[in-house]
Design a protein around this motif. Structure first.
Motif, PDB file in Angstrom:
ATOM      1  N   SER A   1      38.434  26.608  39.362  1.00  0.00           N
ATOM      2  CA  SER A   1      38.718  27.280  40.628  1.00  0.00           C
ATOM      3  C   SER A   1      38.362  26.335  41.766  1.00  0.00           C
ATOM      4  O   SER A   1      37.575  25.399  41.590  1.00  0.00           O
ATOM      5  N   ILE A   2      38.940  26.579  42.935  1.00  0.00           N
ATOM      6  CA  ILE A   2      38.760  25.694  44.092  1.00  0.00           C
ATOM      7  C   ILE A   2      38.482  26.568  45.309  1.00  0.00           C
ATOM      8  O   ILE A   2      39.349  27.332  45.744  1.00  0.00           O
ATOM      9  N   ALA A   3      37.264  26.454  45.842  1.00  0.00           N
ATOM     10  CA  ALA A   3      36.841  27.290  46.967  1.00  0.00           C
ATOM     11  C   ALA A   3      36.668  26.436  48.216  1.00  0.00           C
ATOM     12  O   ALA A   3      35.956  25.424  48.192  1.00  0.00           O
TER      13      ALA A   3
ATOM     14  N   ASN B   1      34.330  32.939  29.568  1.00  0.00           N
ATOM     15  CA  ASN B   1      35.099  33.477  28.448  1.00  0.00           C
ATOM     16  C   ASN B   1      35.006  32.534  27.251  1.00  0.00           C
ATOM     17  O   ASN B   1      34.635  31.365  27.390  1.00  0.00           O
ATOM     18  N   GLU B   2      35.343  33.054  26.074  1.00  0.00           N
ATOM     19  CA  GLU B   2      35.223  32.286  24.832  1.00  0.00           C
ATOM     20  C   GLU B   2      36.430  31.417  24.536  1.00  0.00           C
ATOM     21  O   GLU B   2      36.360  30.527  23.685  1.00  0.00           O
ATOM     22  N   GLU B   3      37.548  31.652  25.227  1.00  0.00           N
ATOM     23  CA  GLU B   3      38.809  31.066  24.801  1.00  0.00           C
ATOM     24  C   GLU B   3      39.096  29.689  25.385  1.00  0.00           C
ATOM     25  O   GLU B   3      39.521  28.776  24.681  1.00  0.00           O
ATOM     26  N   LYS B   4      38.910  29.529  26.675  1.00  0.00           N
ATOM     27  CA  LYS B   4      39.331  28.282  27.309  1.00  0.00           C
ATOM     28  C   LYS B   4      38.548  28.040  28.592  1.00  0.00           C
ATOM     29  O   LYS B   4      38.031  28.979  29.203  1.00  0.00           O
ATOM     30  N   PRO B   5      38.478  26.770  29.013  1.00  0.00           N
ATOM     31  CA  PRO B   5      37.821  26.486  30.296  1.00  0.00           C
ATOM     32  C   PRO B   5      38.650  26.980  31.468  1.00  0.00           C
ATOM     33  O   PRO B   5      39.839  27.286  31.329  1.00  0.00           O
ATOM     34  N   ARG B   6      38.015  27.049  32.627  1.00  0.00           N
ATOM     35  CA  ARG B   6      38.668  27.560  33.832  1.00  0.00           C
ATOM     36  C   ARG B   6      38.296  26.678  35.018  1.00  0.00           C
ATOM     37  O   ARG B   6      37.166  26.173  35.097  1.00  0.00           O
TER      38      ARG B   6
ATOM     39  N   TRP C   1      31.134  46.296  39.610  1.00  0.00           N
ATOM     40  CA  TRP C   1      31.782  44.985  39.649  1.00  0.00           C
ATOM     41  C   TRP C   1      33.278  45.156  39.381  1.00  0.00           C
ATOM     42  O   TRP C   1      33.675  45.702  38.353  1.00  0.00           O
ATOM     43  N   VAL C   2      34.090  44.716  40.316  1.00  0.00           N
ATOM     44  CA  VAL C   2      35.541  44.854  40.219  1.00  0.00           C
ATOM     45  C   VAL C   2      36.148  43.486  39.883  1.00  0.00           C
ATOM     46  O   VAL C   2      36.024  42.539  40.666  1.00  0.00           O
ATOM     47  N   PRO C   3      36.795  43.324  38.730  1.00  0.00           N
ATOM     48  CA  PRO C   3      37.457  42.057  38.410  1.00  0.00           C
ATOM     49  C   PRO C   3      38.634  41.806  39.359  1.00  0.00           C
ATOM     50  O   PRO C   3      39.397  42.724  39.659  1.00  0.00           O
ATOM     51  N   VAL C   4      38.748  40.595  39.822  1.00  0.00           N
ATOM     52  CA  VAL C   4      39.847  40.235  40.725  1.00  0.00           C
ATOM     53  C   VAL C   4      40.912  39.506  39.902  1.00  0.00           C
ATOM     54  O   VAL C   4      40.806  38.306  39.642  1.00  0.00           O
ATOM     55  N   LYS C   5      41.918  40.246  39.495  1.00  0.00           N
ATOM     56  CA  LYS C   5      42.992  39.662  38.696  1.00  0.00           C
ATOM     57  C   LYS C   5      43.783  38.671  39.538  1.00  0.00           C
ATOM     58  O   LYS C   5      44.237  39.003  40.638  1.00  0.00           O
ATOM     59  N   PRO C   6      43.935  37.424  39.057  1.00  0.00           N
ATOM     60  CA  PRO C   6      44.660  36.431  39.856  1.00  0.00           C
ATOM     61  C   PRO C   6      46.099  36.847  40.105  1.00  0.00           C
ATOM     62  O   PRO C   6      46.764  37.416  39.230  1.00  0.00           O
TER      63      PRO C   6
ATOM     64  N   CYS D   1      27.906  31.766  52.796  1.00  0.00           N
ATOM     65  CA  CYS D   1      27.355  31.492  54.130  1.00  0.00           C
ATOM     66  C   CYS D   1      28.399  30.809  55.018  1.00  0.00           C
ATOM     67  O   CYS D   1      28.074  29.964  55.848  1.00  0.00           O
ATOM     68  N   SER D   2      29.644  31.197  54.847  1.00  0.00           N
ATOM     69  CA  SER D   2      30.772  30.688  55.634  1.00  0.00           C
ATOM     70  C   SER D   2      31.210  31.763  56.623  1.00  0.00           C
ATOM     71  O   SER D   2      30.652  32.862  56.654  1.00  0.00           O
ATOM     72  N   SER D   3      32.218  31.438  57.449  1.00  0.00           N
ATOM     73  CA  SER D   3      32.862  32.517  58.215  1.00  0.00           C
ATOM     74  C   SER D   3      33.901  33.187  57.325  1.00  0.00           C
ATOM     75  O   SER D   3      33.921  34.406  57.182  1.00  0.00           O
ATOM     76  N   ILE D   4      34.772  32.380  56.714  1.00  0.00           N
ATOM     77  CA  ILE D   4      35.634  32.876  55.647  1.00  0.00           C
ATOM     78  C   ILE D   4      35.688  31.819  54.546  1.00  0.00           C
ATOM     79  O   ILE D   4      35.374  30.647  54.771  1.00  0.00           O
ATOM     80  N   THR D   5      36.081  32.248  53.362  1.00  0.00           N
ATOM     81  CA  THR D   5      36.270  31.350  52.224  1.00  0.00           C
ATOM     82  C   THR D   5      37.669  31.576  51.670  1.00  0.00           C
ATOM     83  O   THR D   5      38.132  32.720  51.591  1.00  0.00           O
ATOM     84  N   LEU D   6      38.341  30.480  51.305  1.00  0.00           N
ATOM     85  CA  LEU D   6      39.681  30.561  50.730  1.00  0.00           C
ATOM     86  C   LEU D   6      39.612  30.016  49.306  1.00  0.00           C
ATOM     87  O   LEU D   6      39.252  28.852  49.105  1.00  0.00           O
ATOM     88  N   LEU D   7      39.940  30.854  48.333  1.00  0.00           N
ATOM     89  CA  LEU D   7      39.758  30.512  46.926  1.00  0.00           C
ATOM     90  C   LEU D   7      41.088  30.430  46.202  1.00  0.00           C
ATOM     91  O   LEU D   7      41.927  31.334  46.308  1.00  0.00           O
ATOM     92  N   LEU D   8      41.251  29.352  45.450  1.00  0.00           N
ATOM     93  CA  LEU D   8      42.397  29.197  44.557  1.00  0.00           C
ATOM     94  C   LEU D   8      41.903  29.443  43.143  1.00  0.00           C
ATOM     95  O   LEU D   8      41.081  28.693  42.616  1.00  0.00           O
ATOM     96  N   GLN D   9      42.400  30.526  42.527  1.00  0.00           N
ATOM     97  CA  GLN D   9      41.959  30.891  41.189  1.00  0.00           C
ATOM     98  C   GLN D   9      42.867  30.298  40.118  1.00  0.00           C
ATOM     99  O   GLN D   9      43.999  29.905  40.396  1.00  0.00           O
ATOM    100  N   ASP D  10      42.382  30.286  38.893  1.00  0.00           N
ATOM    101  CA  ASP D  10      43.227  30.041  37.735  1.00  0.00           C
ATOM    102  C   ASP D  10      44.212  31.197  37.642  1.00  0.00           C
ATOM    103  O   ASP D  10      43.846  32.367  37.771  1.00  0.00           O
ATOM    104  N   ASP D  11      45.487  30.893  37.427  1.00  0.00           N
ATOM    105  CA  ASP D  11      46.516  31.934  37.430  1.00  0.00           C
ATOM    106  C   ASP D  11      46.413  32.904  36.263  1.00  0.00           C
ATOM    107  O   ASP D  11      46.963  34.009  36.320  1.00  0.00           O
ATOM    108  N   TYR D  12      45.722  32.511  35.181  1.00  0.00           N
ATOM    109  CA  TYR D  12      45.815  33.289  33.956  1.00  0.00           C
ATOM    110  C   TYR D  12      44.481  33.814  33.429  1.00  0.00           C
ATOM    111  O   TYR D  12      44.460  34.518  32.423  1.00  0.00           O
TER     112      TYR D  12
END
Length: 359
Positions: free
Chosen positions: A300-302, A293-298, A257-262, A234-245
């Motif tokens: 993100s910053i929106a 995911n099962e491996e590690k925590p993640r 559903w299309v995965p967005v690879k960082p 519900c924003s005008s735009i959103t800027l997201l910082l993803q986990d790099d990996y």
């Protein structure tokens, strides 16, 4: 420097308190509580995934700043066909690792320390989980810290974690960098919409920036849960910082559903409901979700860019000159925001239809 009163909420809405998912996983990493197990139709399914994330448009901000027409055309196509794009050469590289480290340090604090920054009953700022409106709803597999960062008088400093060294300075630097990137995007979107360079910035009125810092613990059964349920912003735009990996964000594109690879050091930008309404549907606010995911925590910053409370979501005149008007004229932003925050996340159409003219 003024800030909101400690006892005042934003007046936007609130979210019910729920247990920390991070703490729950620390105590028992194998059990998935029933209130986190999504209904069968809502669970992530491999048959619905389309592995074409490399096609997510990439926009070079340095070229936009120079007025490059080809790059501006790419931005136009990205906003119409995808509603998402990765921004590179944005000039904020030094701020990215610092904000990631600061957010990680906050979530590394003991639970009792984090609870000192818990959301109040009348506010969405603070530590907790968002969009919890009922005690019997299905919950998302994340914890969050949400803070208003701009303008300064909307900050409530009681939610800014003191135990994290330099948190305030790092967040302020990051917020300022995102404001600069936002302004450049607004300039180019204004031009694409046939407007003066500063039109969109002025249209926002008292433009605000709110930053949601997310922690997604690892999950023993990622096939049963979602990190964030499907929704549009519900924003005008959103800027997201993803986990790099870790690839976790997925966007709805042509029914899949299309995965967005960082893309390391990129800032992912998406169109929100406000911009879709202003553009009379030309630019698309796209449904998206996050898996676990099962491996590690993640982490993100929106960062959500939102207009002033009384700003109307009318389609801009240049957007109705050559296309039928499909969005209403009489919706104020504060009313739409309160409407969305009073509900659990239920996908895109559950909200955006409220802005459309009834057929």
């Amino acid at each position: 420097m003024g800030t909101v009163n400690d006892d005042e909420g934003l007046g936007y809405g609130s979210s019910l308190p729920v247990p920390s998912v991070q703490e729950m996983v620390k105590n028992d990493a194998q059990t998935i509580p029933i209130n986190y197990i999504k209904n069968i139709e809502d669970r992530p399914k491999s048959c619905e995934i389309c592995p074409i994330s490399d096609r997510i448009p990439i926009i070079d901000l340095s070229l936009l700043t120079l007025g490059d027409e080809d790059e501006r055309t790419k931005l136009d196509v990205a906003c119409q066909e995808w509603g998402f794009f990765q921004v590179i050469n944005h000039g904020a590289n030094e701020a990215l690792p610092k904000i990631k480290a600061a957010v990680e340090k906050f979530f590394d604090l003991p639970l009792l320390e984090k609870k000192k920054y818990a959301m109040a009953a009348n506010d969405i700022q603070g530590y907790g989980q968002g969009y919890v409106v009922s005690e019997d709803q299905k919950l998302d597999w994340n914890d969050l810290l949400f803070l208003m960062t701009l303008p300064h008088n909307f900050r409530n400093m009681k939610y800014w974690p003191i135990p994290v060294p330099d948190f305030k300075e790092v967040l302020e630097e990051y917020a300022a960098e995102l404001e600069r990137v936002t302004n450049e995007i607004f300039i180019n979107l204004s031009i694409l919409m046939g407007l003066e360079n500063d039109f969109l910035k002025k249209l926002h009125g008292d433009v605000k920036q709110g930053i949601r810092m997310n922690y997604y613990p690892k999950c023993a059964r990622p096939d049963l849960v979602l990190g964030v349920s499907p929704h549009s912003d519900c924003s005008s735009i959103t800027l997201l910082l993803q986990d790099d990996y870790i690839t976790a964000l997925q966007i709805k594109h042509k029914g899949l559903w299309v995965p967005v690879k960082p893309l390391p050091n990129a800032i992912l930008v998406n169109i929100g409901d406000v911009m879709e309404a202003w553009s009379n549907g030309k630019y698309k606010s796209i449904e998206h979700r996050a898996i676990t995911n099962e491996e590690k925590p993640r982490i993100s910053i929106a960062a959500f860019v939102i207009p002033g409370n009384e700003v109307e979501l009318n389609p801009i005149k240049t957007m109705v000159d050559d296309r039928p008007r499909i969005y209403k004229n009489d919706v104020k932003y504060i009313d739409y925001l309160r409407y969305t925050l009073a509900k659990k996340m239920e996908g895109r159409l559950a909200n955006i239809e409220q802005l459309k003219i009834e057929p």
